[in-house]
Write a protein that holds these residues in place. Sequence first.
Motif, PDB file in Angstrom:
ATOM      1  N   UNK A 188      -0.799  25.746 -15.105  1.00  0.00           N
ATOM      2  CA  UNK A 188      -1.028  24.467 -15.771  1.00  0.00           C
ATOM      3  C   UNK A 188      -0.977  24.699 -17.272  1.00  0.00           C
ATOM      4  N   UNK A 189      -0.623  23.666 -18.036  1.00  0.00           N
ATOM      5  CA  UNK A 189      -0.543  23.830 -19.487  1.00  0.00           C
ATOM      6  C   UNK A 189      -1.852  24.348 -20.065  1.00  0.00           C
ATOM      7  N   UNK A 240      -9.193  19.074 -16.423  1.00  0.00           N
ATOM      8  CA  UNK A 240      -9.343  19.537 -15.047  1.00  0.00           C
ATOM      9  C   UNK A 240      -8.428  20.734 -14.885  1.00  0.00           C
ATOM     10  N   UNK A 241      -9.011  21.880 -14.581  1.00  0.00           N
ATOM     11  CA  UNK A 241      -8.256  23.140 -14.427  1.00  0.00           C
ATOM     12  C   UNK A 241      -7.350  23.414 -15.627  1.00  0.00           C
ATOM     13  N   UNK A 242      -7.889  23.144 -16.812  1.00  0.00           N
ATOM     14  CA  UNK A 242      -7.169  23.452 -18.040  1.00  0.00           C
ATOM     15  C   UNK A 242      -6.155  22.412 -18.472  1.00  0.00           C
ATOM     16  N   UNK A 243      -5.970  21.363 -17.691  1.00  0.00           N
ATOM     17  CA  UNK A 243      -5.005  20.318 -18.011  1.00  0.00           C
ATOM     18  C   UNK A 243      -5.744  19.087 -18.517  1.00  0.00           C
ATOM     19  N   UNK A 244      -5.268  18.530 -19.636  1.00  0.00           N
ATOM     20  CA  UNK A 244      -5.861  17.305 -20.163  1.00  0.00           C
ATOM     21  C   UNK A 244      -5.750  16.211 -19.101  1.00  0.00           C
ATOM     22  N   UNK A 245      -6.810  15.421 -18.954  1.00  0.00           N
ATOM     23  CA  UNK A 245      -6.840  14.357 -17.953  1.00  0.00           C
ATOM     24  C   UNK A 245      -5.667  13.392 -18.130  1.00  0.00           C
ATOM     25  N   UNK A 246      -5.305  13.124 -19.365  1.00  0.00           N
ATOM     26  CA  UNK A 246      -4.197  12.198 -19.633  1.00  0.00           C
ATOM     27  C   UNK A 246      -2.856  12.739 -19.126  1.00  0.00           C
ATOM     28  N   UNK A 247      -2.774  14.040 -18.865  1.00  0.00           N
ATOM     29  CA  UNK A 247      -1.537  14.659 -18.389  1.00  0.00           C
ATOM     30  C   UNK A 247      -1.522  14.871 -16.882  1.00  0.00           C
ATOM     31  N   UNK A 248      -2.575  14.455 -16.188  1.00  0.00           N
ATOM     32  CA  UNK A 248      -2.663  14.703 -14.748  1.00  0.00           C
ATOM     33  C   UNK A 248      -1.727  13.820 -13.936  1.00  0.00           C
ATOM     34  N   UNK A 249      -1.378  12.653 -14.445  1.00  0.00           N
ATOM     35  CA  UNK A 249      -0.506  11.748 -13.706  1.00  0.00           C
ATOM     36  C   UNK A 249      -1.140  11.345 -12.387  1.00  0.00           C
ATOM     37  N   UNK A 250      -0.433  11.622 -11.283  1.00  0.00           N
ATOM     38  CA  UNK A 250      -0.926  11.251  -9.951  1.00  0.00           C
ATOM     39  C   UNK A 250      -2.195  12.009  -9.572  1.00  0.00           C
ATOM     40  N   UNK A 251      -2.497  13.092 -10.273  1.00  0.00           N
ATOM     41  CA  UNK A 251      -3.701  13.872  -9.979  1.00  0.00           C
ATOM     42  C   UNK A 251      -4.991  13.113 -10.234  1.00  0.00           C
ATOM     43  N   UNK A 252      -4.911  12.025 -11.009  1.00  0.00           N
ATOM     44  CA  UNK A 252      -6.118  11.225 -11.262  1.00  0.00           C
ATOM     45  C   UNK A 252      -6.494  10.366 -10.072  1.00  0.00           C
ATOM     46  N   UNK A 278     -20.972  22.632 -20.026  1.00  0.00           N
ATOM     47  CA  UNK A 278     -22.068  21.808 -20.521  1.00  0.00           C
ATOM     48  C   UNK A 278     -21.526  20.436 -20.919  1.00  0.00           C
ATOM     49  N   UNK A 279     -22.138  19.393 -20.401  1.00  0.00           N
ATOM     50  CA  UNK A 279     -21.692  18.035 -20.677  1.00  0.00           C
ATOM     51  C   UNK A 279     -20.587  17.561 -19.749  1.00  0.00           C
ATOM     52  N   UNK A 280     -20.016  18.453 -18.959  1.00  0.00           N
ATOM     53  CA  UNK A 280     -19.000  18.077 -17.980  1.00  0.00           C
ATOM     54  C   UNK A 280     -17.633  17.761 -18.540  1.00  0.00           C
ATOM     55  N   UNK A 281     -17.352  18.149 -19.779  1.00  0.00           N
ATOM     56  CA  UNK A 281     -16.066  17.813 -20.383  1.00  0.00           C
ATOM     57  C   UNK A 281     -14.897  18.561 -19.752  1.00  0.00           C
ATOM     58  N   UNK A 282     -15.168  19.730 -19.218  1.00  0.00           N
ATOM     59  CA  UNK A 282     -14.123  20.523 -18.587  1.00  0.00           C
ATOM     60  C   UNK A 282     -14.578  20.918 -17.184  1.00  0.00           C
ATOM     61  N   UNK A 283     -13.695  20.686 -16.200  1.00  0.00           N
ATOM     62  CA  UNK A 283     -14.008  20.987 -14.798  1.00  0.00           C
ATOM     63  C   UNK A 283     -12.977  21.972 -14.264  1.00  0.00           C
ATOM     64  N   UNK A 284     -13.468  23.000 -13.597  1.00  0.00           N
ATOM     65  CA  UNK A 284     -12.595  23.918 -12.876  1.00  0.00           C
ATOM     66  C   UNK A 284     -12.842  23.694 -11.398  1.00  0.00           C
ATOM     67  N   UNK A 285     -11.796  23.328 -10.662  1.00  0.00           N
ATOM     68  CA  UNK A 285     -11.892  23.131  -9.220  1.00  0.00           C
ATOM     69  C   UNK A 285     -11.375  24.383  -8.522  1.00  0.00           C
ATOM     70  N   UNK A 286     -12.102  24.824  -7.524  1.00  0.00           N
ATOM     71  CA  UNK A 286     -11.742  26.062  -6.841  1.00  0.00           C
ATOM     72  C   UNK A 286     -11.012  25.828  -5.528  1.00  0.00           C
ATOM     73  N   UNK A 287     -10.714  24.573  -5.209  1.00  0.00           N
ATOM     74  CA  UNK A 287      -9.987  24.298  -3.984  1.00  0.00           C
ATOM     75  C   UNK A 287      -8.511  24.611  -4.178  1.00  0.00           C
ATOM     76  N   UNK A 288      -7.836  24.790  -3.079  1.00  0.00           N
ATOM     77  CA  UNK A 288      -6.409  25.040  -3.154  1.00  0.00           C
ATOM     78  C   UNK A 288      -5.693  23.737  -3.466  1.00  0.00           C
TER      79      UNK A 288
END
Length: 124
Positions: free
Chosen positions: A15-16, A94-106, A43-53
């Motif tokens: 991911x970018x 989310x996983x290092x990608x800006x939320x605005x760049x997630x596209x369908x991932x949102x 802290x604050x939840x601004x960045x999330x790392x998901x461990x699912x595949x």
Amino acid sequence: AAVPWPEVYGAGGDSPGGAGRPTRGAGALVVVQDGRLLAHLTRGGRSVLLFSRPTMGDEDGPGATDPADVQAVVTVLSSLISVGRLSPVTVEKVNGTEVMSLGAGTRAWTEAGARFTPKGLVVR
């Protein structure tokens, strides 16, 4: 401290910007379900790392993860917020990608109850 963190989808440059690695820090949260680590929030939840595949459907790409895992994360955050143990969270990465760049991932996030705003995904 003795057990290494699981692999994060996107950590190897998938991911970018790369997802990075979770760190121990004041205010950081983890979400665990049935003994499995689902997510790490800074802290604050601004960045999330998901461990699912990542999913294997049409939505593969940055932020495409198991919708059930996203639902579990949003449910936990919402319940903590509703009882006053946590302030509303705005997820910016989310996983290092800006939320605005997630596209369908949102989609998984909004279906789980998060609101998509210009600042990020808001969980209340």
